[in-house]
Design a protein around this motif. Structure first.
Motif, PDB file in Angstrom:
ATOM      1  N   GLY A  90       1.024  -1.518   0.114  1.00  0.00           N
ATOM      2  CA  GLY A  90      -0.259   0.147  -0.311  1.00  0.00           C
ATOM      3  C   GLY A  90       1.082   1.652  -0.086  1.00  0.00           C
ATOM      4  N   ASN A  91       1.636   1.309   0.374  1.00  0.00           N
ATOM      5  CA  ASN A  91       2.647   2.657   1.067  1.00  0.00           C
ATOM      6  C   ASN A  91       3.589   2.570  -0.761  1.00  0.00           C
ATOM      7  N   PHE A  92       4.403   1.600  -1.064  1.00  0.00           N
ATOM      8  CA  PHE A  92       4.996   1.957  -1.771  1.00  0.00           C
ATOM      9  C   PHE A  92       4.570   2.093  -3.396  1.00  0.00           C
ATOM     10  N   ILE A  93       3.665   1.252  -3.591  1.00  0.00           N
ATOM     11  CA  ILE A  93       2.956   1.093  -4.939  1.00  0.00           C
ATOM     12  C   ILE A  93       1.430   1.439  -5.207  1.00  0.00           C
ATOM     13  N   GLU A  94       0.856   1.473  -3.940  1.00  0.00           N
ATOM     14  CA  GLU A  94      -1.046   2.128  -4.281  1.00  0.00           C
ATOM     15  C   GLU A  94      -1.150   3.959  -3.719  1.00  0.00           C
ATOM     16  N   VAL A  95      -1.112   3.906  -2.615  1.00  0.00           N
ATOM     17  CA  VAL A  95      -1.069   5.232  -1.455  1.00  0.00           C
ATOM     18  C   VAL A  95      -0.345   5.822  -1.299  1.00  0.00           C
ATOM     19  N   GLY A  96       0.572   5.727  -1.353  1.00  0.00           N
ATOM     20  CA  GLY A  96       1.923   6.406  -0.746  1.00  0.00           C
ATOM     21  C   GLY A  96       2.828   7.381  -1.611  1.00  0.00           C
ATOM     22  N   PRO A  97       3.231   8.348  -0.268  1.00  0.00           N
ATOM     23  CA  PRO A  97       3.707   9.826  -1.483  1.00  0.00           C
ATOM     24  C   PRO A  97       4.685   9.514  -2.494  1.00  0.00           C
ATOM     25  N   ILE A  98       5.262   7.937  -2.612  1.00  0.00           N
ATOM     26  CA  ILE A  98       6.419   7.349  -3.512  1.00  0.00           C
ATOM     27  C   ILE A  98       6.473   6.721  -3.966  1.00  0.00           C
ATOM     28  N   ARG A  99       6.083   6.153  -4.642  1.00  0.00           N
ATOM     29  CA  ARG A  99       5.733   4.884  -5.601  1.00  0.00           C
ATOM     30  C   ARG A  99       7.124   4.106  -6.494  1.00  0.00           C
ATOM     31  N   ILE A 100       7.298   3.459  -6.373  1.00  0.00           N
ATOM     32  CA  ILE A 100       8.047   2.662  -7.624  1.00  0.00           C
ATOM     33  C   ILE A 100       7.162   1.483  -8.588  1.00  0.00           C
ATOM     34  N   ASN A 101       7.092   2.372 -10.048  1.00  0.00           N
ATOM     35  CA  ASN A 101       6.677   1.686 -10.619  1.00  0.00           C
ATOM     36  C   ASN A 101       7.608   0.590 -11.235  1.00  0.00           C
ATOM     37  N   SER A 102       6.792  -0.167 -12.384  1.00  0.00           N
ATOM     38  CA  SER A 102       7.488  -1.362 -13.307  1.00  0.00           C
ATOM     39  C   SER A 102       8.487  -1.521 -13.456  1.00  0.00           C
ATOM     40  N   LYS A 103       8.994   0.428 -13.811  1.00  0.00           N
ATOM     41  CA  LYS A 103      10.339   0.183 -14.281  1.00  0.00           C
ATOM     42  C   LYS A 103      11.179   0.009 -12.944  1.00  0.00           C
ATOM     43  N   GLY A 104      10.859  -0.030 -11.745  1.00  0.00           N
ATOM     44  CA  GLY A 104      12.046  -0.318 -10.850  1.00  0.00           C
ATOM     45  C   GLY A 104      12.161   0.918 -10.608  1.00  0.00           C
ATOM     46  N   THR A 105      11.980   2.052 -10.973  1.00  0.00           N
ATOM     47  CA  THR A 105      11.916   3.463 -10.744  1.00  0.00           C
ATOM     48  C   THR A 105      11.045   3.943  -9.605  1.00  0.00           C
ATOM     49  N   PHE A 106      11.527   5.022  -9.088  1.00  0.00           N
ATOM     50  CA  PHE A 106      10.901   6.131  -8.063  1.00  0.00           C
ATOM     51  C   PHE A 106       9.621   6.955  -9.223  1.00  0.00           C
ATOM     52  N   GLU A 107       8.728   7.854  -8.403  1.00  0.00           N
ATOM     53  CA  GLU A 107       8.474   8.530  -9.188  1.00  0.00           C
ATOM     54  C   GLU A 107       7.564   9.239  -8.223  1.00  0.00           C
ATOM     55  N   LYS A 108       7.155  10.663  -8.249  1.00  0.00           N
ATOM     56  CA  LYS A 108       6.281  11.139  -6.592  1.00  0.00           C
ATOM     57  C   LYS A 108       4.840  10.491  -7.432  1.00  0.00           C
ATOM     58  N   ASN A 109       3.625  10.323  -6.828  1.00  0.00           N
ATOM     59  CA  ASN A 109       2.447   9.789  -6.172  1.00  0.00           C
ATOM     60  C   ASN A 109       1.600  10.551  -6.610  1.00  0.00           C
ATOM     61  N   VAL A 110       1.307  11.036  -8.096  1.00  0.00           N
ATOM     62  CA  VAL A 110       0.416  12.392  -7.720  1.00  0.00           C
ATOM     63  C   VAL A 110      -1.093  12.293  -6.789  1.00  0.00           C
ATOM     64  N   ASN A 111      -0.988  10.929  -6.550  1.00  0.00           N
ATOM     65  CA  ASN A 111      -2.441  10.523  -5.950  1.00  0.00           C
ATOM     66  C   ASN A 111      -2.470   9.786  -4.775  1.00  0.00           C
ATOM     67  N   THR A 112      -1.826  10.388  -4.087  1.00  0.00           N
ATOM     68  CA  THR A 112      -1.294   9.647  -2.727  1.00  0.00           C
ATOM     69  C   THR A 112      -2.240  10.439  -1.611  1.00  0.00           C
ATOM     70  N   TRP A 113      -2.345   9.663  -1.118  1.00  0.00           N
ATOM     71  CA  TRP A 113      -3.204  10.005   0.277  1.00  0.00           C
ATOM     72  C   TRP A 113      -2.905  10.896   1.054  1.00  0.00           C
ATOM     73  N   ASN A 114      -1.784  10.897   0.656  1.00  0.00           N
ATOM     74  CA  ASN A 114      -0.991  11.632   2.021  1.00  0.00           C
ATOM     75  C   ASN A 114      -1.354  13.208   1.871  1.00  0.00           C
ATOM     76  N   SER A 115      -1.926  13.012   0.587  1.00  0.00           N
ATOM     77  CA  SER A 115      -2.212  14.792   0.516  1.00  0.00           C
ATOM     78  C   SER A 115      -4.056  14.805   1.710  1.00  0.00           C
ATOM     79  N   GLN A 116      -4.139  13.749   2.333  1.00  0.00           N
ATOM     80  CA  GLN A 116      -5.763  14.102   2.965  1.00  0.00           C
ATOM     81  C   GLN A 116      -4.849  13.793   4.893  1.00  0.00           C
ATOM     82  N   PHE A 117      -4.447  12.654   4.769  1.00  0.00           N
ATOM     83  CA  PHE A 117      -4.332  12.535   5.645  1.00  0.00           C
ATOM     84  C   PHE A 117      -2.614  12.610   6.324  1.00  0.00           C
ATOM     85  N   ASN A 118      -2.472  12.040   7.657  1.00  0.00           N
ATOM     86  CA  ASN A 118      -1.063  11.250   7.914  1.00  0.00           C
ATOM     87  C   ASN A 118      -1.360   9.970   7.312  1.00  0.00           C
ATOM     88  N   LEU A 119      -0.026   8.649   6.913  1.00  0.00           N
ATOM     89  CA  LEU A 119       0.050   7.882   6.321  1.00  0.00           C
ATOM     90  C   LEU A 119       0.556   7.193   8.219  1.00  0.00           C
TER      91      LEU A 119
END
Length: 434
Positions: A90-119
């Motif tokens: 949930g953290n690194f693939i779904e709702v966390g602020p930074i996501r590990i994508n299918s290429k194995g690199t980091f990307e900012k999660n523009v739809n992170t739930w961290n914009s609404q909550f402490n996670l």
């Protein structure tokens, strides 16, 4: 030589861990983090005098600049997954602020739930993720043990001297609003955890838990068995003859359930899903509209979290291997998966808390018809009222029905991992619901 080998073996063993909370440097995790982001990690003991722990990562709301700001935002605990999986998915693939994508690199999660909550991402079970069981006897075998471990661990976070609230001075966080969300099998456990918190007057969150969310959650085996053959047939995944075979398997599972043979019921459910996978030409059962599931994401995610540099940056014990899932846990909880103990609790919870239940349209593991069936058994509005179109950003996004504090939402063109596949839609729904 024998002494050297023995010394090496001893040096790599873990003899037990204790509750802790460490402040992290977000830039060491990823340059995509802002330097002022508040990130913490640590361990939480699962019962008194236990050396077994649940691992966690905590992210302060993106607008929080100091720990004093944390109390101004609600906190959401996010739990995964399928049987025996880590919540760091949930953290690194779904709702966390930074996501590990299918290429194995980091990307900012523009739809992170961290914009609404402490996670707060806590591994639900010892032996998964970075969590650790000191003895095999500490592995839970049922929902009562899981919820007892989890609520005790949460109290460690909130009240222990070495927990985050006291050690890092998260003053007021424990009296702000809290929510708990769970995906898949974790959804069933969220029901038990929330029920335990509300039943305990001594629980810190007894009066501060405001709602729960169940995403593609496995709650009721009976409903799943009764609906999955026709669901697969109506989607065109199986032929009439194959549907008949599925119905025979489902009937066997229902009979096993009636006899309280929950281990056998779980195996039968797995058999039925495997048959759909086979009959359909090996369709992706997590999302029938996609050729593959998220295995490439998972592979990259596991590689990253097992790096020694990652463990050092996250301040987790370098001797504990990161495990996406655990065979020991799966075996221990096989009988709990099908046990019909969550539905009565969910029926009561809908009168005490806000409850959001959401399902992806294309998911076979937790299909929409089975969710509607069990909701109809605990709420009469689901027998008589029609679902309405859910509009997000001026477009139809699915269907919804609200009855009292209970809201059910379907998500169009989404499978099991809704936040990954329809991140903007589910973020908007959760933001409006809370």
């Amino acid at each position: 030589m024998k002494l050297i080998i023995l010394a090496l073996l001893v040096s790599t063993q873990v003899f037990g861990l204790q509750t802790s909370c460490n402040k992290l440097d977000p830039k060491q995790i990823s340059d995509l983090h802002d330097a002022e982001n508040l990130v913490f990690s640590g361990y939480l003991n699962i019962f008194e005098e236990s050396a077994s722990v649940l691992a966690f990562l905590f992210y302060g709301h993106q607008s929080a600049k100091t720990v004093d700001d944390l109390k101004n935002y609600p906190t959401l605990i996010y739990l995964n997954g399928l049987l025996g999986e880590t919540s760091q998915i949930g953290n690194f693939i779904e709702v966390g602020p930074i996501r590990i994508n299918s290429k194995g690199t980091f990307e900012k999660n523009v739809n992170t739930w961290n914009s609404q909550f402490n996670l707060l991402f806590i591994d639900l079970l010892v032996g998964t993720g970075y969590s650790y069981h000191n003895t095999y006897q500490d592995i839970p075998t049922n929902a009562e043990q899981i919820s007892a471990h989890f609520v005790y661990a949460l109290e460690q976070f909130l009240k222990a001297d070495d927990g985050c609230v006291k050690k890092q001075k998260f003053t007021g966080l424990e009296t702000a609003d809290w929510y708990i969300f769970g995906e898949g099998y974790a959804g069933k456990q969220v029901v038990h955890i929330a029920s335990k918190i509300l039943d305990s007057q001594s629980a810190t969150l007894n009066k501060h838990l405001k709602g729960i969310g169940l995403g593609n959650a496995h709650v009721d085996a009976n409903s799943l068995l009764r609906e999955i053959p026709s669901f697969a047939y109506n989607l065109g995944l199986v032929e009439p003859r194959e549907r008949s075979e599925l119905e025979k398997i489902a009937l066997r599972g229902i009979q096993q359930l009636d006899k309280k043979d929950y281990e056998a019921t779980h195996i039968t459910i797995q058999t039925a899903i495997g048959m759909i996978h086979q009959f359909s030409g090996e369709i992706n059962i997590q999302n029938i509209d996609q050729l593959t599931d998220i295995e490439q994401h998972i592979s990259n995610f596991k590689t990253y979290l097992n790096l020694q540099t990652t463990k050092a940056n996250l301040k987790f014990d370098e001797n504990i291997p990161f495990q996406q899932s655990s065979g020991e846990i799966i075996n221990a909880l096989g009988q709990d998966f099908a046990k019909p103990d969550a539905l009565p609790k969910l029926k009561e919870l809908q009168t005490k808390l806000k409850v959001l239940i959401y399902n992806g349209q294309n998911d076979i593991l937790c299909p929409i018809p089975s969710t509607l069936r069990y909701l109809s058994s605990i709420n009469d509005d689901f027998k008589t009222k029609k679902l309405e179109v859910q509009i997000v950003n001026d477009k139809p996004a699915g269907y919804t029905l609200t009855s009292g504090q209970l809201t059910f939402v379907t998500i169009n063109n989404a499978g099991f991992h809704i936040p990954l596949e329809k991140g903007e839609v589910i973020l908007k729904i959760v933001s409006q619901w809370k």
